[in-house]
Design an enzyme around this catalytic site. Structure first.
Site, PDB file in Angstrom:
ATOM      1  N   GLU A 273       1.718   3.920   3.084  1.00 31.43           N
ATOM      2  CA  GLU A 273       2.101   2.887   4.454  1.00 31.43           C
ATOM      3  C   GLU A 273       3.453   2.920   4.118  1.00 31.43           C
ATOM      4  O   GLU A 273       3.895   2.525   3.854  1.00 31.43           O
ATOM      5  CB  GLU A 273       1.556   1.879   4.520  1.00 31.43           C
ATOM      6  CG  GLU A 273       0.092   2.249   4.597  1.00 31.43           C
ATOM      7  CD  GLU A 273      -0.242   0.563   4.555  1.00 31.43           C
ATOM      8  OE1 GLU A 273       0.313  -0.546   5.152  1.00 31.43           O
ATOM      9  OE2 GLU A 273      -2.487   0.345   4.156  1.00 31.43           O
TER      10      GLU A 273
ATOM     11  N   HIS B  14       3.213  -3.403   6.473  1.00 34.22           N
ATOM     12  CA  HIS B  14       2.153  -2.620   6.238  1.00 34.22           C
ATOM     13  C   HIS B  14       2.139  -1.194   7.846  1.00 34.22           C
ATOM     14  O   HIS B  14       3.816  -1.365   8.564  1.00 34.22           O
ATOM     15  CB  HIS B  14       1.077  -3.306   6.688  1.00 34.22           C
ATOM     16  CG  HIS B  14       0.394  -4.068   5.414  1.00 34.22           C
ATOM     17  ND1 HIS B  14      -0.630  -3.863   5.201  1.00 34.22           N
ATOM     18  CD2 HIS B  14       1.295  -5.274   4.768  1.00 34.22           C
ATOM     19  CE1 HIS B  14      -0.245  -4.162   3.117  1.00 34.22           C
ATOM     20  NE2 HIS B  14       0.614  -5.915   3.748  1.00 34.22           N
TER      21      HIS B  14
ATOM     22  N   GLU C  80       2.098  -4.949  10.546  1.00 34.33           N
ATOM     23  CA  GLU C  80       1.203  -4.306  11.330  1.00 34.33           C
ATOM     24  C   GLU C  80       2.323  -2.691  11.790  1.00 34.33           C
ATOM     25  O   GLU C  80       2.978  -2.737  12.871  1.00 34.33           O
ATOM     26  CB  GLU C  80       0.330  -3.478  11.475  1.00 34.33           C
ATOM     27  CG  GLU C  80      -0.645  -4.011  10.965  1.00 34.33           C
ATOM     28  CD  GLU C  80      -1.300  -3.296   9.217  1.00 34.33           C
ATOM     29  OE1 GLU C  80      -1.072  -2.265   9.093  1.00 34.33           O
ATOM     30  OE2 GLU C  80      -1.789  -4.048   8.415  1.00 34.33           O
TER      31      GLU C  80
ATOM     32  N   HIS D 121       0.976  -1.107   0.056  1.00 34.68           N
ATOM     33  CA  HIS D 121      -0.275   0.135  -0.053  1.00 34.68           C
ATOM     34  C   HIS D 121       0.861   1.443   0.204  1.00 34.68           C
ATOM     35  O   HIS D 121       1.916   1.677   0.909  1.00 34.68           O
ATOM     36  CB  HIS D 121      -1.270  -0.355   1.266  1.00 34.68           C
ATOM     37  CG  HIS D 121      -1.863  -1.034   1.180  1.00 34.68           C
ATOM     38  ND1 HIS D 121      -2.610  -1.892   2.622  1.00 34.68           N
ATOM     39  CD2 HIS D 121      -2.716  -1.710   0.240  1.00 34.68           C
ATOM     40  CE1 HIS D 121      -3.421  -2.513   2.164  1.00 34.68           C
ATOM     41  NE2 HIS D 121      -3.379  -2.696   0.427  1.00 34.68           N
TER      42      HIS D 121
END
Length: 732
Positions: free
Chosen positions: A361, A496, A589, A358
């Site tokens: 990110e 991410h 994350e 993404h």
């Protein structure tokens, strides 16, 4: 009757390196509130706080923008006069402007400061206050830029600070903790799937004691500045103060908001630290790192330059190569690091990190660029841990899988990119939903009792629809799939941002259309181990005093979660890696803030440095070995390694070597290959550093020997020929 409103906005020069994005003007006229038409979706932000185009030499052009809108009802309110301290400690009233007042842009504005830390959670909940709140879930602690709400409004995790409807003088206050030079404010509306609420204009006030306040004023008129705010809930709008103010407290006072709604906002404050001559306030140590690395955000050109510099500094252990191109033609560069770059060494596992799937990110991208610098520097220094990593495995770092999306996010700047801009590739494809769904055919075959005898439990083929020329498969996805097939990866992590948690496969729920459901793989114990290793080594995840990022507290489960039990993701790279290749992959994350400011990168590196290294070292966990032919002693490619009790097999690489990740324990392991007799042996995995060697020697079956003789043109002995004829006769 239609009315015309002509609004002129003169834009000041770009903010500069502290924000990485241009600045906008402030207007002293209250902006009309947007009327929400029932059943309609708010239009994209048409606020005058738009950004000027940037020229090639880094300066920004001035633009005049004319906006024509409907004349709409504006929610206005009267405000009590406040007092402002003077040098003689006497109070004087603030000048409250009329709606028709005009605020000229400041003739000279200083470079913007970095964010105070509402989004990154550096500012604690206790330092956020408000005049009122509709509920606890809409309290001031929720007034953080880009904070995301839960699925239901009215719970403990709503998507903004919202004042009570009867609050006639709403305000949102931030305590910087010590004297600070405030230079700007960024606002958003309320994040919600059910409601539209945002502030359309606000004033700003400052205080040193939270009792006596003064406001931000226009240079020319001397009146209180009224700043234009948002015209949709998600687009961040930046306003720089006409003149930076030194104070401890800052207040935002909504003046107008969406008709029919309530004053709701999310905010970030731009602020520079100042020295306290009286040493009355203890300042927290500035986040930093002692590693001599390049702590800044790198666009495509700068990233390519940095990777080239690392290769030139460490040419014997690095190789830069491309696995393909993005939709816009940007190359997907990979940094390979090993003592023998460019070749697969027998018995040496292949590991990878992928970031930037993404584009917005950005932290993962920078961490991989920092990691390659660190490994190079430390190898040259003789660091034994790094030396062992580079001699025992081959590391592949893909810092930007979606370079097109990143360039969009980078152009907007770290604080203005919002939650979603730049997430998708240039075709508007979410790359993490773009891999082939292999879960569904596997589960259907399992329900029919076909696994593993008819349908394999590993290396599932691509579905026919996915290979068609008109299939919706991004070029970035195709490039990564080819990369996966070309190199026998064993371990991977997909980096991410936007949360602090490690999620592991399966990412897709087994029950069709279920939004979330615990869906473990046969290797659940291994994936939980891998996830726990990263989460347990990450400083931010281990900080027991931190609050949750958004709407879920993952710390109660050790900061790990099964991906499908969080939210279902069909076509994820994690699931595809597990079912189509030998590679075990998790998603990390990394931070609540998807695109942290540059001044936060040193601390983010320290938060993740040991975790990045420790995770790579887990490739030694389990068993490894070579499957060889008894006669030739050559390795057997594509031999199947099956572990009793685990319904997922792996295969050998082209040299016959394999790696099977396992948690400590005793296992019965079987090696099999077409044309060979299978061999089963016991392999023990201990808590000692491994992997445990578990080699196999396979013997050809008579049928295979005959095939090889016939293929070589050898004559069949008479007795064997007569025996074959009898067998054929029995078949007939």
């Amino acid at each position: 009757m239609w009315g015309l409103l002509l609004a002129l906005a003169a834009f000041a020069p770009a903010v500069g390196p502290a924000l990485g994005a241009p600045r906008n003007s402030v207007l002293d006229v209250a902006q009309p509130a947007t009327t929400k038409v029932p059943g309609s979706i708010p239009a994209p932000n048409s606020s005058l706080a738009q950004l000027p185009a940037e020229t090639a030499n880094g300066t920004s052009e001035r633009h005049v923008r004319i906006r024509i809108i409907k004349k709409k009802k504006v929610i206005m309110k009267k405000r009590k006069k406040l007092t402002r301290p003077t040098p003689l400690v006497t109070a004087r009233p603030l000048v409250t402007p009329t709606p028709a007042g005009t605020l000229n842009p400041a003739e000279k504005q200083e470079t913007g400061c970095p964010p105070l830390g509402l989004e990154s959670l550096r500012v604690s909940d206790s330092r956020l206050e408000a005049s009122s709140s509709q509920s606890f879930g809409l309290g001031p602690h929720r007034g953080r830029l880009n904070i995301q709400s839960g699925l239901e409004d009215g719970d403990l995790y709503d998507g903004a600070w919202c004042a009570e409807e009867q609050d006639t003088d709403p305000w949102f206050q931030v305590d910087a903790g010590h004297p600070t030079r405030f230079s700007g404010v960024i606002t958003q509306g309320r994040n919600s799937v059910w409601r539209y609420d945002w502030v359309t204009s606000y004033k700003v006030q400052f205080s040193n004691d939270s009792r006596t306040w003064w406001g931000s004023r226009n240079h020319s008129s001397g009146m209180d500045a009224v700043f234009p705010a948002n015209s949709d809930p998600e687009t961040p709008v930046l306003n720089l103060l006409p003149e930076p103010q030194v104070a401890r407290f800052i207040r935002l006072l909504p003046q107008t908001w969406l008709q029919g709604g309530t004053p709701c906002l999310r905010a970030e404050i731009l602020a520079c630290p100042v020295s306290d001559p009286n040493d009355l306030f203890l300042e927290a140590p500035a986040p930093g790192s002692s590693d001599p690395l390049d702590f800044r955000h790198h666009n495509y050109k700068a990233m390519r330059k940095l990777m080239k510099q690392v290769h030139e500094q460490c040419p014997n252990i690095t190789r830069v190569y491309s696995i393909g191109k993005s939709y816009q033609g940007l190359k997907l560069y990979v940094m390979e690091m090993s003592d023998q770059p460019g070749e697969h060494e027998l018995g040496e596992p292949e590991v990878r990190y992928v970031a930037g799937m993404h584009g917005n990110e950005a932290l993962g991208r920078e961490l991989l660029l920092l990691l390659m610098q660190f490994l190079c520097h430390e190898f040259l220094r003789g660091n034994p841990r790094v030396t062992r990593l580079l001699t025992e495995m081959r590391i592949h770092l893909l810092p930007s899988m979606n370079p097109d999306g990143y360039e969009i996010a980078y152009h907007r700047g770290s604080e203005l990119v919002g939650w979603a801009e730049g997430r998708w590739n240039n075709q508007s494809i979410d790359l993490n939903h773009n891999f082939a769904d292999l879960n569904t055919p596997l589960w259907e075959a399992q329900d029919d009792g076909k696994v593993p005898h008819i349908v394999p439990n590993h290396h599932l083929p691509l579905p026919t629809y996915y290979t068609l020329p008109n299939a919706t498969v991004a070029p970035e996805t195709r490039a990564v799939i080819k990369w996966m097939k070309r190199i026998p990866f064993v371990l991977s992590a997909n980096l991410h941002g936007g949360e602090l948690v490690v999620s592991y496969p399966f990412d897709m729920t087994r029950t069709p259309w279920a939004a979330r459901e615990l869906t473990p793989t046969p290797d659940d114990a291994v994936f939980r181990w891998l996830s726990t290793v990263y989460a347990g080594s990450n400083l931010a995840m281990q900080d027991t005093s931190r609050r949750p990022c958004h709407s879920q507290d993952f710390s109660v489960h050790g900061n790990i979660i099964n991906g499908a039990d969080w939210h279902t993701v069909p076509g994820s790279m994690n699931d595809f890696s597990y079912l189509h290749t030998n590679c075990f992959e998790v998603t990390v994350e990394l931070s609540c803030d998807k695109f942290p400011h540059e001044n936060e990168l040193p601390q983010e590196w320290e938060n993740n440095k040991d975790a990045l290294l420790t995770y790579l070292e887990q490739v030694r966990m389990g068993i490894a070995g070579v499957v060889r032919d008894k006669d030739t002693e050559l390795g057997i490619a594509d031999a199947v390694i099956a572990v009793d009790g685990i319904n997922h097999d792996v295969t050998t690489a082209w040299g016959g070597d394999y790696w099977r990740l396992l948690t400590p324990g005793d296992y019965m392991v079987t090696a099999s290959a077409e044309g060979y007799h299978s061999v089963t042996r016991n392999c023990r995995v201990t808590f000692e550093e491994g992997p445990f060697p578990c080699n196999f020697v396979l013997t050809k079956t008579p049928k295979q020997r005959l095939r090889e003789l016939l293929a070589a043109g050898a004559k069949v002995p008479p007795d064997l020929r007569r025996r074959l004829e009898r067998l054929r006769g029995l078949k007939d």
